[in-house]
Design an enzyme around this catalytic site. Sequence first.
Site, PDB file in Angstrom:
ATOM      1  N   ASP A   1      20.150  28.765  59.131  1.00  0.00           N
ATOM      2  CA  ASP A   1      18.750  28.436  58.903  1.00  0.00           C
ATOM      3  C   ASP A   1      18.562  26.921  59.003  1.00  0.00           C
ATOM      4  OD1 ASP A   1      16.121  28.715  58.227  1.00  0.00           O
ATOM      5  OD2 ASP A   1      16.466  29.342  56.154  1.00  0.00           O
TER       6      ASP A   1
ATOM      7  N   ASP B   1      28.338  20.937  56.615  1.00  0.00           N
ATOM      8  CA  ASP B   1      27.636  19.675  56.347  1.00  0.00           C
ATOM      9  C   ASP B   1      27.983  18.633  57.409  1.00  0.00           C
ATOM     10  OD1 ASP B   1      30.190  19.805  55.272  1.00  0.00           O
ATOM     11  OD2 ASP B   1      29.754  18.479  53.592  1.00  0.00           O
TER      12      ASP B   1
ATOM     13  N   TYR C   1      20.802  35.265  51.341  1.00  0.00           N
ATOM     14  CA  TYR C   1      19.391  35.666  51.316  1.00  0.00           C
ATOM     15  C   TYR C   1      19.223  37.135  50.928  1.00  0.00           C
ATOM     16  CZ  TYR C   1      18.300  31.250  53.681  1.00  0.00           C
ATOM     17  OH  TYR C   1      18.161  29.926  54.004  1.00  0.00           O
TER      18      TYR C   1
ATOM     19  N   ASP D   1      17.253  24.464  62.435  1.00  0.00           N
ATOM     20  CA  ASP D   1      16.089  23.580  62.337  1.00  0.00           C
ATOM     21  C   ASP D   1      16.444  22.144  62.714  1.00  0.00           C
ATOM     22  OD1 ASP D   1      14.404  25.644  61.611  1.00  0.00           O
ATOM     23  OD2 ASP D   1      13.459  24.496  59.995  1.00  0.00           O
TER      24      ASP D   1
ATOM     25  N   LYS E   1      31.961  26.530  54.980  1.00  0.00           N
ATOM     26  CA  LYS E   1      32.499  25.592  53.990  1.00  0.00           C
ATOM     27  C   LYS E   1      33.650  26.276  53.245  1.00  0.00           C
ATOM     28  CE  LYS E   1      30.754  22.268  52.212  1.00  0.00           C
ATOM     29  NZ  LYS E   1      30.229  20.941  51.801  1.00  0.00           N
TER      30      LYS E   1
END
Length: 365
Positions: free
Chosen positions: A250, A226, A142, A254, A193
């Site tokens: 992020d 994942d 980001y 959620d 990852k």
Amino acid sequence: MATHKLLLLPGDGIGPEVMGQVEQIVSWFGKHGLGSFEIEKGLVGGAAYDVHKAAISEGDMKLAQEADAVLFGAVGGPKWADVPYQHRPEAGLLRLRKDLGLFANLRPAICYPALASASSLKPEVVEGLDILIVRELTGGVYFGEPKEIVTLEDGSKRGVDTQLYTTPEIERICRVAFELARTRRNKVSSAEKHNVMKTGVLWKQTVTALHAAEYKDVELEHVLADNCAMQLVRWPKQYDVIVCDNLFGDILSDVAAMLTGSLGMLPSASLGAEDPATGKRKALYEPVHGSAPDIAGKGLANPIAMIGSFAMALRYSFGAGDAADKLEGAIADVLGSGTRTKDIAGPGANAVSTSEMGAAIIKAL
Ligand code: ATP
Ligand code: MG
């Protein structure tokens, strides 16, 4: 008893409504000898723009720097849709994060027993759930440079974001995760990852080395981000603390949020580095939800996320874990007795207002 300096920044929309309930709870703790609090109030977001033509004034930034903890409501709304970009309400929160150096975002996902049947998952999957996601907040893709859209020779375009992490950045966020795990169930799951990303390789190496050097007493596991998303929906109770970078955090936070029901239930904390001289950290506590303009001013907002954010301040900024437990216990009792705001009441069920929920929690205290 040490006096804790609290800065309240209610903001916009339902922010002031839910902050009003917290103010009464802070004063209850003060009156009952469970802490000594000095309260300052400031403006942020659209409310600050209306007065100062900025999303937060320099004066309020100074108060935030001096506070032991900032309680932040929510910002934004249709009224400020057209203000200049640099003064948009969200800029107030970004400025606070940046200037206070808030690199660690803590998002607990707790499922109160009384609400287990309201989850979209089976009650046995979420009942008693208590996990904590520790997300890196100031680095990664980001913020990494270059960040651009380039027009190529053939007229097509290329978008570029850069995922960047240094070992000190990884170490400090993982340190927060290990320290917190020691106060909980002593397990850290590091999600990255490394199979496809160099930052993932470095992340895994760094957390492994830090663990071996300083945190061998804590259980460490590595999980691909994942797979972690899948496991969160399949059997979230396998986790205690999950630590991850900004982007994965992020998304994973959620996912974890929705295990527990309404947005109106979820608190969060953002912490800065420890000052070696005082041992204190800069900290900001806020509900996960936004300003909810659709329900603002109607007494419909659930104040539990905001009240839970104050419980986190008690625990992480004021060293008052017992007081935090007491407040969270009162919330659980109130939910257990069937008291519900509209967002967590079933369709057609009776619901109480924002202030009635606040009053019920104080009564339970
Ligand atoms: P932001 O961009 O500021 O995060 P958002 O678009 O994600 O905002 P919210 O303001 O969080 O949206 O609201 C999303 C939905 O959840 C709205 O319908 C809102 O009414 C509801 N909601 C949010 N917070 C609460 C709360 N505390 N109590 C009840 N309902 C809420
Ligand atoms: Mg949102």
